[in-house]
Design an enzyme around this catalytic site. Structure first.
Site, short mmCIF file in Angstrom:
data_model
loop_
_atom_site.label_atom_id
_atom_site.label_comp_id
_atom_site.label_asym_id
_atom_site.label_seq_id
_atom_site.Cartn_x
_atom_site.Cartn_y
_atom_site.Cartn_z
N GLY A 191 2.65 2.80 -2.92
CA GLY A 191 3.64 1.71 -2.98
C GLY A 191 4.32 1.73 -4.34
N GLY B 126 8.87 -3.13 -7.26
CA GLY B 126 7.94 -4.22 -7.55
C GLY B 126 6.77 -3.84 -8.42
CB ALA C 243 1.05 4.58 2.33
CE1 TYR D 240 1.62 -14.29 0.09
CE2 TYR D 240 -0.72 -14.51 -0.35
CZ TYR D 240 0.39 -13.72 -0.24
OH TYR D 240 0.29 -12.37 -0.41
N1 LIG Z 1 5.95 -10.25 -5.43
C1 LIG Z 1 5.04 -11.14 -5.78
O1 LIG Z 1 5.33 -12.26 -6.21
C2 LIG Z 1 3.57 -10.75 -5.68
C3 LIG Z 1 2.64 -11.58 -6.30
C4 LIG Z 1 1.29 -11.24 -6.25
C5 LIG Z 1 0.90 -10.09 -5.56
N2 LIG Z 1 1.84 -9.32 -4.94
C6 LIG Z 1 1.34 -8.13 -4.19
O2 LIG Z 1 1.79 -6.94 -4.78
C7 LIG Z 1 1.82 -5.91 -3.78
C8 LIG Z 1 3.17 -5.22 -3.85
O3 LIG Z 1 4.17 -6.16 -3.53
P1 LIG Z 1 5.61 -6.19 -4.20
O4 LIG Z 1 6.00 -7.61 -4.25
O5 LIG Z 1 5.62 -5.37 -5.43
O6 LIG Z 1 6.44 -5.50 -3.02
P2 LIG Z 1 7.66 -4.50 -2.92
O7 LIG Z 1 8.33 -4.81 -1.63
O8 LIG Z 1 8.49 -4.49 -4.15
O9 LIG Z 1 6.94 -3.04 -2.85
C9 LIG Z 1 6.32 -2.55 -1.72
C10 LIG Z 1 6.05 -1.06 -1.87
O10 LIG Z 1 5.34 -0.62 -0.70
C11 LIG Z 1 5.97 0.56 -0.20
N3 LIG Z 1 5.71 0.63 1.24
C12 LIG Z 1 5.90 -0.31 2.20
N4 LIG Z 1 5.47 0.16 3.40
C13 LIG Z 1 5.01 1.42 3.19
C14 LIG Z 1 4.44 2.42 4.02
N5 LIG Z 1 4.23 2.23 5.33
N6 LIG Z 1 4.11 3.60 3.45
C15 LIG Z 1 4.31 3.84 2.11
N7 LIG Z 1 4.82 2.92 1.28
C16 LIG Z 1 5.17 1.73 1.82
C17 LIG Z 1 7.44 0.40 -0.54
O11 LIG Z 1 8.11 1.65 -0.45
C18 LIG Z 1 7.31 -0.17 -1.97
O12 LIG Z 1 7.05 0.89 -2.86
C19 LIG Z 1 1.53 -6.61 -2.44
O13 LIG Z 1 0.21 -6.42 -2.09
C20 LIG Z 1 1.82 -8.07 -2.75
O14 LIG Z 1 1.07 -8.95 -1.93
C21 LIG Z 1 3.16 -9.60 -5.01
#
Ligand SMILES: NC(=O)c1ccc[n+]([C@@H]2O[C@H](COP(=O)([O-])OP(=O)(O)OC[C@H]3O[C@@H](n4cnc5c(N)ncnc54)[C@H](O)[C@@H]3O)[C@@H](O)[C@H]2O)c1
Length: 401
Positions: free
Chosen positions: A48, A52, A112, A236
């Protein structure tokens, strides 16, 4: 091609290559300026890795510690007639800047959740990376998962558990405060959300890497989670996504036990709310983010994605005194500590019932939210000319599955 933002609901269907490259360069600059206080990871796999928290992790490992990185993501490539997704352009920029800095960088664009992707990653680690992986970052956010053995497609649901929840939210297309109701999930929807966003796939990765002999002794793995506050709990932590994240907590414990002989450190990192493509899709969150950003900025404790991950590496995973990181009662790393401070949350609770469409911009940092949202796609940068003609098709060193 002249590329302008085209926002549809909570996503933007265009992305700007030059803006995305500047975003990546900016995150690299912040990482370099924050220094490298201690020895860090050497060979890192980020699942991922294109946007983000995952992208910020890849940047911190590479440009903060000089690590070789392998990034896995699922993005739409660019073509001559159509822009690619932001994650495609971010990864192209990362790859270019890493190689310029003399760092190993390789990417896999594929699902993935598929065994084939794991196999390709293992092959690349064996053939190209010169040694085993010592840090695995798991940062997927996906609404669907194709199960690797049966091929069945499972969808997650963004729902409550038990009762319907009605709360204020912001309609980001109309810039209005609206009431939204989120319905409770069925047992099947809860189970499906855990299948997609729980820890099963994280464990499949770690077990596969270990079995193939490409996971270093005393390696670290971290998967990102969100707990949030009373304001967001109904949607959530007490909802379907929270169930999936509780499964992630259990998976961390299982991984620690199962790989104890190799000294694996498996953590869940509980992160603060930031603006990403994933968080924009969750009802209530954009309004909460607009409020909490204003309060944290006023108090001088605001952090974006890259600042959070820099702090995760410096103060938790790779401490100067080499001590084990501080954890909560569940063994988790709490990077949401500043957001959850009493003074911040009290201010949020006081603000929450007062916000209306009319005072949204005065009472909250909604302007900051909108700006950060457009930035995700490479827009809203003063240093990019968005009326300039730019080639949309960008290529880089990526294995396309
Ligand atoms: N955004 C927030 O406020 C926040 C807060 C706390 C925790 N998180 C956690 O952080 C983690 C990442 O979230 P984010 O907000 O950075 O999201 P994001 O949408 O920016 O990133 C998601 C990533 O996952 C990849 N991805 C999605 N489906 C895929 C697949 N099938 N195969 C390969 N890659 C795939 C995308 O290409 C991308 O790189 C999550 O677990 C989320 O719960 C996010």
């Amino acid at each position: 091609m002249i590329i302008h933002p085209k926002v549809r609901g909570f996503i933007c269907i265009t992305a700007h290559p030059a803006g995305c490259e500047k975003n990546v360069a900016e995150q690299i600059g912040i990482t370099r300026a924050s220094g490298t206080p201690a020895a860090g990871p050497r060979r890192v796999l980020v699942i991922g890795a294109s946007t983000g928290y995952g992208l910020a992790s890849r940047i911190t490992a590479a440009f903060g510690y000089g690590a070789a990185t392998l990034g896995v993501f699922f993005e739409k490539p660019s073509s001559e007639s159509k822009p690619g997704t932001a994650g495609w352009y971010n990864s192209a920029a990362f790859d270019k800047l890493a190689k310029q800095a003399g760092l190993y960088s390789k990417s896999i664009n594929g699902d993935a959740f598929a065994n084939e992707t794991r196999d390709r990653a293992i092959e690349l680690i064996k053939n190209e990376m010169g040694g085993p992986i010592d840090l695995v970052v798991y940062s997927l956010a996906s609404p669907v998962r194709k199960l690797p053995d049966t091929g069945e497609t499972v969808r997650s649901a963004l729902k409550t558990i038990g009762n319907t929840f009605t709360a204020s939210s912001v309609d980001t297309n109309r810039d209005t405060v609206v009431q939204v109701s989120v319905e409770p999930a069925t047992e099947q929807e809860i189970a499906d959300t855990v299948k997609v966003m729980g820890g099963e796939d994280w464990a499949l990765w770690i077990d596969a890497l270990s079995k193939a002999g490409v996971l270093a002794e005393h390696a670290t793995t971290v998967a990102y989670s969100y707990v949030g506050t009373e304001i967001t709990w109904p949607i959530y932590w007490h909802g379907t996504l929270g169930r999936a994240k509780q499964h992630l907590d259990n998976t961390a414990r299982e991984l620690r036990t199962r790989h104890a002989a190799q000294g694996l450190q498996a953590y869940v990192g509980v992160m603060k709310s930031v603006v990403t493509q994933a968080s924009s899709a969750i009802p209530v969150i954009p309004l909460y983010v607009s409020m909490v950003f204003r309060i944290m900025k006023e108090k001088g404790i605001h952090e974006g994605t890259i600042e959070q991950i820099n702090r995760l590496f410096h103060d938790f995973l790779y401490r100067q005194d080499q001590a084990a990181p501080a954890t909560d009662g569940e063994g988790r790393l709490r990077l949401d500590d500043w957001e959850l401070r009493d003074d911040v949350q009290q201010a949020c609770k006081a603000l929450w019932p007062q916000v209306t469409t009319e005072n949204l911009s005065q009472l909250t940092d909604y302007a900051g939210y909108k700006h950060d949202f457009l930035r995700l796609f490479g827009f809203a940068r003063a240093d990019v000319d968005y009326d300039a003609d730019i080639p949309p098709d960008v290529h880089f060193d990526v294995v396309q599955l």
